[in-house]
Design an enzyme around this catalytic site. Structure first.
Site, short mmCIF file in Angstrom:
data_model
loop_
_atom_site.label_atom_id
_atom_site.label_comp_id
_atom_site.label_asym_id
_atom_site.label_seq_id
_atom_site.Cartn_x
_atom_site.Cartn_y
_atom_site.Cartn_z
N LYS A 297 33.67 -13.92 72.10
CA LYS A 297 32.62 -14.02 73.46
C LYS A 297 31.54 -12.87 73.28
CE LYS A 297 35.92 -15.88 76.59
NZ LYS A 297 36.66 -15.80 77.71
N ASP B 89 33.42 -17.17 83.30
CA ASP B 89 34.58 -16.44 83.58
C ASP B 89 35.10 -16.20 84.98
OD1 ASP B 89 35.65 -17.49 81.20
OD2 ASP B 89 35.43 -15.79 80.33
#
Length: 250
Positions: free
Chosen positions: A44, A81
């Site tokens: 990420k 997220d």
């Protein structure tokens, strides 16, 4: 399932990128005609570095979980997220106005801190095996709410309303190195990891008398819905999808 529901023609599959060649894997996928993808641990933060256009929430998190590939080869990056986590916490009636302990300081943690602060939590404590990383995150997000970094030993005899495990420890049936004293009968425990059975973190929290323990499957579905909207321009329904996944029907 989202594509079926919204009548979209879409193929979604998994690609295992080499640890030392994430950018190469992305370039290859784009060359093969890829239109977008999700990015999971441990890539990420690398994803943030190779993007051409980065959304505000991904910029703040310095971590990316969603790519959109433009026809000219440029990469748009976002982080869904936090939106997925907060929606799942709300759906499970988690105490979002109380004290929160966030375990971990990697890309998964970075993506959810601002949304958690925005949701109205009274205070957020970040704890990480490497304390310096927790301090760095707390300083980074300090302008957005009451957030601080505490070392593991400082957690002794502290109790939280909401404990979130953002580490990947449960993937190998391990536990984060924090004391069980963080749990009480009023504590809501959340593990960002999900498995076919109750995760090791959720089992541990329940063993220590927490009020409720939930894994990250709802967060997965929630963030995926936001990503799907970025790709296809339509927001899918998530409740029935989550229910089918919980029942093991894929």
């Amino acid at each position: 399932m989202f594509a079926q529901q919204t009548e979209q023609a879409l193929e979604y599959t998994a690609i295992q990128a080499e640890l030392n060649d994430f950018s190469g894997a992305i370039a290859k996928f784009i060359a093969q005609g890829g239109k977008g993808c999700n990015v999971t641990v441990p890539f990420k933060e690398q994803a943030f570095k190779i993007a051409d256009q980065v959304s505000e929430r991904a910029q703040l998190a310095q971590a990316v979980n969603t790519f959109v590939f433009n026809d000219d080869g440029t990469i748009i990056a976002d982080n869904t997220d936090g939106a997925g986590l907060v929606e799942d916490l709300k759906a499970n009636k988690a105490p979002l106005t109380g004290t929160v302990l966030l375990i971990g300081a990697g890309g998964a943690a970075r993506g959810v801190i601002k949304p958690l602060l925005d949701s109205g939590v009274s205070s957020l404590v970040i704890c990480n095996r490497t304390h310096e990383k927790a301090i760095e995150l707390a300083n980074h997000f300090a302008p957005y709410g009451k957030v601080e970094a505490l070392a593991i030993e400082q957690l002794d005899n502290m109790v939280f309303d909401l404990v979130i495990n953002s580490t990947s420890a449960s993937l190998t049936d391990e536990l984060p190195p924090v004391p069980a004293s963080i749990f009480s009968t009023k504590t809501f425990a959340y593990d960002m990891v999900y498995k076919n059975q109750l995760t090791s973190f959720c089992q541990w929290a329940l063993k220590n008398n927490c009020l409720k323990a939930v894994d990250g499957l709802g967060m997965l579905v929630g963030q995926a819905a936001v990503a799907f909207e970025l790709w296809r321009g339509v927001m899918p329904e998530t409740i029935n999808v989550l229910a089918q996944l919980r029942n093991g029907s894929e």
